[in-house]
Design an enzyme around this catalytic site. Sequence first.
Site, mmCIF file in Angstrom:
data_model
loop_
_atom_site.group_PDB
_atom_site.id
_atom_site.type_symbol
_atom_site.label_atom_id
_atom_site.label_comp_id
_atom_site.label_asym_id
_atom_site.label_seq_id
_atom_site.Cartn_x
_atom_site.Cartn_y
_atom_site.Cartn_z
ATOM 1 N N VAL A 106 4.818 -5.706 -4.384
ATOM 2 C CA VAL A 106 5.924 -5.585 -3.430
ATOM 3 C C VAL A 106 6.008 -6.907 -2.667
ATOM 4 O O VAL A 106 4.985 -7.442 -2.229
ATOM 5 C CB VAL A 106 5.687 -4.404 -2.460
ATOM 6 C CG1 VAL A 106 6.834 -4.284 -1.469
ATOM 7 C CG2 VAL A 106 5.521 -3.101 -3.243
ATOM 8 N N GLN A 160 -17.928 -6.775 -0.866
ATOM 9 C CA GLN A 160 -17.038 -7.556 -1.720
ATOM 10 C C GLN A 160 -16.637 -8.889 -1.083
ATOM 11 O O GLN A 160 -15.805 -9.616 -1.628
ATOM 12 C CB GLN A 160 -15.817 -6.739 -2.125
ATOM 13 C CG GLN A 160 -14.827 -6.422 -1.012
ATOM 14 C CD GLN A 160 -13.776 -5.421 -1.480
ATOM 15 O OE1 GLN A 160 -14.061 -4.244 -1.645
ATOM 16 N NE2 GLN A 160 -12.552 -5.886 -1.691
ATOM 17 N N SER A 207 0.659 -8.850 1.552
ATOM 18 C CA SER A 207 -0.801 -8.873 1.599
ATOM 19 C C SER A 207 -1.220 -8.683 3.048
ATOM 20 O O SER A 207 -0.549 -9.175 3.961
ATOM 21 C CB SER A 207 -1.311 -10.235 1.105
ATOM 22 O OG SER A 207 -2.643 -10.438 1.518
ATOM 23 N N SER A 208 -2.342 -8.000 3.236
ATOM 24 C CA SER A 208 -2.854 -7.825 4.604
ATOM 25 C C SER A 208 -3.187 -9.176 5.223
ATOM 26 O O SER A 208 -3.226 -9.327 6.438
ATOM 27 C CB SER A 208 -4.118 -6.961 4.587
ATOM 28 O OG SER A 208 -3.835 -5.737 3.958
ATOM 29 N N GLN A 239 -8.440 -7.217 -10.354
ATOM 30 C CA GLN A 239 -9.152 -6.048 -9.820
ATOM 31 C C GLN A 239 -8.795 -4.790 -10.613
ATOM 32 O O GLN A 239 -9.669 -4.006 -11.006
ATOM 33 C CB GLN A 239 -8.812 -5.848 -8.342
ATOM 34 C CG GLN A 239 -9.304 -4.532 -7.777
ATOM 35 C CD GLN A 239 -9.146 -4.441 -6.278
ATOM 36 O OE1 GLN A 239 -9.980 -4.934 -5.545
ATOM 37 N NE2 GLN A 239 -8.088 -3.796 -5.802
ATOM 38 N N HIS A 254 0.848 -1.210 0.000
ATOM 39 C CA HIS A 254 0.000 0.000 0.000
ATOM 40 C C HIS A 254 0.878 1.253 0.000
ATOM 41 O O HIS A 254 0.605 2.227 -0.716
ATOM 42 C CB HIS A 254 -0.856 0.067 1.272
ATOM 43 C CG HIS A 254 -1.831 -1.059 1.441
ATOM 44 N ND1 HIS A 254 -1.716 -2.003 2.424
ATOM 45 C CD2 HIS A 254 -2.949 -1.369 0.738
ATOM 46 C CE1 HIS A 254 -2.729 -2.850 2.333
ATOM 47 N NE2 HIS A 254 -3.487 -2.495 1.321
ATOM 48 N N LYS A 290 -0.737 -6.826 -7.575
ATOM 49 C CA LYS A 290 -1.018 -8.149 -6.991
ATOM 50 C C LYS A 290 -2.464 -8.525 -7.301
ATOM 51 O O LYS A 290 -2.762 -9.655 -7.633
ATOM 52 C CB LYS A 290 -0.768 -8.172 -5.480
ATOM 53 C CG LYS A 290 -1.057 -9.555 -4.881
ATOM 54 C CD LYS A 290 -0.656 -9.638 -3.440
ATOM 55 C CE LYS A 290 -1.597 -8.885 -2.546
ATOM 56 N NZ LYS A 290 -2.959 -9.493 -2.479
#
Length: 294
Positions: free
Chosen positions: A178, A63, A187-188, A155, A39, A151
Site C-alpha cells: 500500500v 529481529q 511503513s511504520s 520476509q 497493516h 513490502k
Amino acid sequence: MSMIVEKIPEKIRQYCKSIKKKDKSIGFVPTMGALHEGHLSLVKMSLAKCDETVVSIYVNPSQFGHGEDLNAYPRTLDNDLMLLEKMGISAVFVPGNEQMYKEDHMTSVEVSEITSVLCGKSRPVHFKGVTTVVMKLFNIINPDYAFFGEKDYQQAAVIKKMVQDLNIDVKIITGPIVRESDGLAMSSRNVKLNKKQRGQAPVLYKSLIEAEEMLMLGVSAVEVKQRIADKIKMQSEVLIDYLEIVDPVSLENKIDSKNGILVALAVFFGNTRLIDNILVNKIDNDRNQNEKAG
Ligand code: PAF
C-alpha cells in the site's frame, strides 16, 4: 462484542481454542504496531476471509541487530487499539518481552539460504528473530490463515519456506504493497523521515517503475541496476544498502524469467532504512532469459 486485548499467551491461546471449538476459522495478522494503511489492508483481507481475526502487536527485540532501531521503533499502542476496535476485530495479543522471551529462552527457528541474501546480508540476525517469533505466535494463536505484506517480500518468502519445511498447519496469504499518493510504500518507519528525506523518498518507487519499464524493454539487469542506482544517488540524503534484481523464488541473481523478476532495494535516508520492491511479472524479451544479473 467488544475487542479482547490480552498480553498473556496462555489466555489468548484459550480464547483462540474457544473459537476453533465453534468450528470458526481464525485469521492472524502479526504486527509490530505503529499501524498504517498497509497493516489495515491485511486486517481487511483477514476479516473478509476468516470468521474471526486476531492481530498481534509486539516489537520483537530478537529481529533487531546491534545498533539497529529497536529503541527508536515507533510505538503507538493506544492509537493502534483504537483503529483495530473500529474495524471490528476479535482480539489483539499484546505480549511484553517477559511473556515472549523468558530469561532461560534457548530455542530459535532459522531458515537458511534465502535468509543470507538481500536484507539478510546487512541484517544477519534479522530473519532468525522473525521466524522464531512468528513460530511462537503461530503456536500460541494456531491460526488457519496468516497475512503478511508484500513490502517485506523476503520476509513473506522466508515465512512460507518455514511453514512448508516444518509442516505448519497455516496458510500464508500476502497482501499488495500500500502506497502513499506519491508512491512511497507505507511503513511504520516513514514517520522518522525528516521533511527533506520525506520529499526525497518517493524516488524509490519511481526508480522501481523505471526498472520495470527497462526490464520489459529488454535492457539488461546489470544496466538497469546501474541506471536506477545513479537515479537514487542523485538525492543528497541517501545511502543504498542494496539494490538487487533477482529471481522471486530463489532470491538469487540467476533469473528464471518464467517466475518473473524481482527488483528489491533497501536504502537509508539518514538513519532510516526503507525497503521496497516490484515484481516484474512477464519479460517478453529473450535477452533476459536466464540472464545472470551482475
Ligand atoms: O513484519 C513485521 O511487522 C514483523 O517482522 C513481524 C512479522 C510482526 C514479526 O515480528
